[in-house]
Design a protein around this motif. Structure first.
Motif, PDB file in Angstrom:
ATOM      1  N   ARG A   1       0.808  -1.212   0.000  1.00  0.00           N
ATOM      2  CA  ARG A   1       0.000   0.000   0.000  1.00  0.00           C
ATOM      3  C   ARG A   1       0.850   1.276   0.000  1.00  0.00           C
ATOM      4  NH1 ARG A   1      -3.099   0.543   5.576  1.00  0.00           N
ATOM      5  NH2 ARG A   1      -2.950   2.727   4.983  1.00  0.00           N
ATOM      6  N   LYS A   2       2.010   1.223   0.635  1.00  0.00           N
ATOM      7  CA  LYS A   2       2.832   2.442   0.677  1.00  0.00           C
ATOM      8  C   LYS A   2       3.461   2.750  -0.678  1.00  0.00           C
ATOM      9  CE  LYS A   2       7.338   0.707   2.240  1.00  0.00           C
ATOM     10  NZ  LYS A   2       8.114   1.423   1.228  1.00  0.00           N
ATOM     11  N   ASN A   3       3.481   1.749  -1.585  1.00  0.00           N
ATOM     12  CA  ASN A   3       4.006   1.966  -2.926  1.00  0.00           C
ATOM     13  C   ASN A   3       2.909   2.127  -3.971  1.00  0.00           C
ATOM     14  OD1 ASN A   3       6.693   1.662  -1.999  1.00  0.00           O
ATOM     15  ND2 ASN A   3       6.516  -0.569  -2.122  1.00  0.00           N
ATOM     16  N   MET A   4       1.655   2.126  -3.513  1.00  0.00           N
ATOM     17  CA  MET A   4       0.535   2.267  -4.441  1.00  0.00           C
ATOM     18  C   MET A   4       0.397   3.714  -4.922  1.00  0.00           C
ATOM     19  SD  MET A   4      -2.459  -0.063  -2.648  1.00  0.00           S
ATOM     20  CE  MET A   4      -3.720   0.926  -3.476  1.00  0.00           C
ATOM     21  N   VAL A   5       0.027   3.865  -6.174  1.00  0.00           N
ATOM     22  CA  VAL A   5      -0.333   5.178  -6.712  1.00  0.00           C
ATOM     23  C   VAL A   5      -1.850   5.329  -6.578  1.00  0.00           C
ATOM     24  CG1 VAL A   5      -0.404   6.637  -8.769  1.00  0.00           C
ATOM     25  CG2 VAL A   5       1.600   5.195  -8.318  1.00  0.00           C
ATOM     26  N   ARG A   6      -2.261   6.335  -5.825  1.00  0.00           N
ATOM     27  CA  ARG A   6      -3.691   6.574  -5.600  1.00  0.00           C
ATOM     28  C   ARG A   6      -4.021   8.031  -5.915  1.00  0.00           C
ATOM     29  NH1 ARG A   6      -3.905   3.640   0.262  1.00  0.00           N
ATOM     30  NH2 ARG A   6      -1.769   4.431   0.249  1.00  0.00           N
TER      31      ARG A   6
ATOM     32  N   PRO B   1      -6.255   3.375  -8.506  1.00  0.00           N
ATOM     33  CA  PRO B   1      -7.356   3.454  -7.539  1.00  0.00           C
ATOM     34  C   PRO B   1      -7.705   4.907  -7.195  1.00  0.00           C
ATOM     35  CG  PRO B   1      -5.630   1.931  -6.804  1.00  0.00           C
ATOM     36  CD  PRO B   1      -5.069   2.706  -7.950  1.00  0.00           C
ATOM     37  N   LEU B   2      -9.003   5.162  -6.997  1.00  0.00           N
ATOM     38  CA  LEU B   2      -9.493   6.467  -6.552  1.00  0.00           C
ATOM     39  C   LEU B   2      -9.947   6.353  -5.113  1.00  0.00           C
ATOM     40  CD1 LEU B   2     -11.717   7.494  -9.617  1.00  0.00           C
ATOM     41  CD2 LEU B   2      -9.364   8.193  -9.139  1.00  0.00           C
ATOM     42  N   TRP B   3      -9.553   7.333  -4.286  1.00  0.00           N
ATOM     43  CA  TRP B   3      -9.974   7.318  -2.883  1.00  0.00           C
ATOM     44  C   TRP B   3     -10.757   8.576  -2.553  1.00  0.00           C
ATOM     45  CZ3 TRP B   3      -8.159  11.228   0.310  1.00  0.00           C
ATOM     46  CH2 TRP B   3      -7.068  11.962  -0.135  1.00  0.00           C
TER      47      TRP B   3
ATOM     48  N   VAL C   1     -12.881   4.005  -3.792  1.00  0.00           N
ATOM     49  CA  VAL C   1     -14.247   4.052  -4.335  1.00  0.00           C
ATOM     50  C   VAL C   1     -14.303   3.625  -5.801  1.00  0.00           C
ATOM     51  CG1 VAL C   1     -14.980   5.845  -2.729  1.00  0.00           C
ATOM     52  CG2 VAL C   1     -13.966   6.497  -4.931  1.00  0.00           C
ATOM     53  N   GLY C   2     -13.195   3.419  -6.426  1.00  0.00           N
ATOM     54  CA  GLY C   2     -13.193   3.001  -7.816  1.00  0.00           C
ATOM     55  C   GLY C   2     -11.784   2.835  -8.343  1.00  0.00           C
ATOM     56  N   VAL C   3     -11.699   2.243  -9.537  1.00  0.00           N
ATOM     57  CA  VAL C   3     -10.411   2.065 -10.211  1.00  0.00           C
ATOM     58  C   VAL C   3     -10.532   2.724 -11.586  1.00  0.00           C
ATOM     59  CG1 VAL C   3      -8.734   0.431 -11.120  1.00  0.00           C
ATOM     60  CG2 VAL C   3      -9.956  -0.097  -8.998  1.00  0.00           C
ATOM     61  N   LEU C   4      -9.761   3.766 -11.787  1.00  0.00           N
ATOM     62  CA  LEU C   4      -9.835   4.549 -13.014  1.00  0.00           C
ATOM     63  C   LEU C   4      -8.872   3.995 -14.065  1.00  0.00           C
ATOM     64  CD1 LEU C   4     -10.904   7.066 -14.517  1.00  0.00           C
ATOM     65  CD2 LEU C   4      -8.997   8.342 -13.493  1.00  0.00           C
TER      66      LEU C   4
END
Length: 423
Positions: free
Chosen positions: A208-213, A236-238, A246-249
């Motif tokens: 999670r710390k390497n995720m692009v959000r 991912p959209l937060w 809330v979604g994956v763009l």
């Protein structure tokens, strides 16, 4: 006398035939015979039918081999007694032992072992006919053998304790690694395929710390800038907090919507363009996750723990990379995390996975309790080490190079002398 000697010679030839046949049929490659049978080779098909009931053809061969050996010994004893009297029994025993061992066992079995597949195909028709002719006798013998097993409490149908298909395949992969450098990649891929059912999603996910959000509440222009700056197509959209996905763009969906908006992005509904997020447990085996990706025709999933907290994400590409190795394209950010030194040691970033190291350098570091190098050090040390501390685990030397707060970010690993030399 001449007739007796000729009969003994013929019996020795038959003994050699039976001994060589036994070795050829037991040493022949069943996968090769199966493949030849599928291609229409009638002799291979006959062998495959015999392999389905090994007790029958082994019983027929052993029956024939022992019959000719005993008959040959009896004829030799009769011949030598007529020549030397009672001492002829000793001479016959010595002579037949030498002849049977050399010409009836060692020579034919050595040849058959070195030419197992060719010899097995050559004798297939003869042995097939012999098995059919001796079927009543071998069947009776099997009944007797099973009765003996029953008396001593042996389960005749018990499965071999170590006869697991996957382990047999692993052994075959290693056994046929005659040129390690030439087939290193292929061997690693085959091992990885067999490991798919044992490795869990949590071991290969992007943490999670390497995720692009991206913040779903940001202005569309800012969202577009972040998408273009990212090397990924699915992001991912937060909303409200980073863990509330809330979604994956998909970048392509955003570009399509931009074209329809005619460069006016103010009314662009980013969340409406995003796909519904798909959450999977971190304990899901890779084989199951791969099948789920195929069934859903999806490439992206968010990984959660037993409490529903976001741990990271996994993609179809991550699973494929477990099989074929790192896949990079022109937009990927290449970060290997491993640098080799002239002395044979390696500087390794803490987040590098143990599986990647084992695959690349053919090490055997355990990955059951920890997925990364940093996790392995923490697990084995049972504490958070200080910079400069040195540990010896599983024959490897681990020196802590850097630490950021409580996280180990860089480790110097020195493999055992043999492993370094093999490199």
């Amino acid at each position: 006398m001449l007739v007796t000697i000729s009969a003994i010679a013929i019996l020795l030839v038959l003994s050699a035939f039976f001994s060589g046949t036994e070795t050829a049929l037991t040493a022949a490659s069943q996968p090769l015979m199966h493949q030849l049978g599928l291609k229409g080779n009638h002799r291979a098909q006959a062998l495959n039918r015999m392999f389905e009931s090994k007790e029958r053809f082994l019983g027929a061969i052993l029956l024939g081999n022992n019959a000719v050996n005993i008959l040959g010994s009896a004829l030799a004893a009769s011949l030598f007694i007529s020549l030397f009297g009672n001492a002829g029994v000793i001479y016959a025993t010595l002579a037949m032992t030498l002849l049977v061992v050399v010409f009836g066992e060692i020579v034919p079995k050595t040849y058959a072992f070195k030419n197992a597949n060719r010899a097995a195909l050559a004798v297939a028709p003869v042995i097939g006919a012999l098995v059919t002719v001796l079927a009543p006798v071998t069947h009776a013998l099997q009944i007797v053998v099973r009765g003996v097993f029953k008396v001593f409490g042996v389960d005749f149908h018990a499965d071999e304790a170590f006869a697991h298909g996957s382990e047999e395949l692993r052994g075959a992969i290693e056994l046929h690694a005659t040129d390690p450098d030439a087939i290193k990649q292929e061997r690693a891929m085959l091992h990885s395929v067999l490991d798919l059912a044992e490795v869990q999603v949590g071991e290969i996910m992007v943490h999670r710390k390497n995720m692009v959000r991206i913040d779903a509440g940001a202005r569309p222009e800012k969202v577009l800038d972040q998408v273009l700056a990212s090397p990924f197509t699915r992001i991912p959209l937060w909303r409200d907090e980073p863990d509330n996905i809330v979604g994956v763009l998909h970048a392509k969906e955003l570009l399509r919507a931009m074209r329809g908006q005619d460069k006016n992005l103010k009314d662009l509904d980013v969340v409406g363009l995003a796909a519904k997020p798909w959450f999977v447990p971190d304990t899901t085996p890779l084989l199951d996750q791969l099948q789920a990706f195929r069934e859903r025709r999806a490439h992206f999933a968010l990984v959660v723990d037993e409490y529903g907290s976001i741990l990271g994400l996994v993609t179809l590409e991550d699973i494929l990379e477990e099989i074929v190795g790192e896949i990079s394209d022109e937009h990927d950010v290449t970060v290997t995390g491993v640098r080799q030194h002239p002395d044979g040691s390696f500087s390794v970033q803490g987040q590098v996975t143990i599986r990647d190291l084992n695959r690349e350098f053919e090490w055997r570091l355990p990955d059951e309790e920890a997925a990364t190098v940093a996790g392995l050090v923490l697990h084995e040390a049972r504490r958070i080490p200080e910079v400069g501390q040195v540990f010896m685990f599983h024959g490897f030397r681990f020196e802590i190079l850097r630490r950021q707060r409580h996280q180990i970010t860089s480790v110097r690993i020195t493999p055992p002398a043999k492993s370094a030399q093999d490199r």
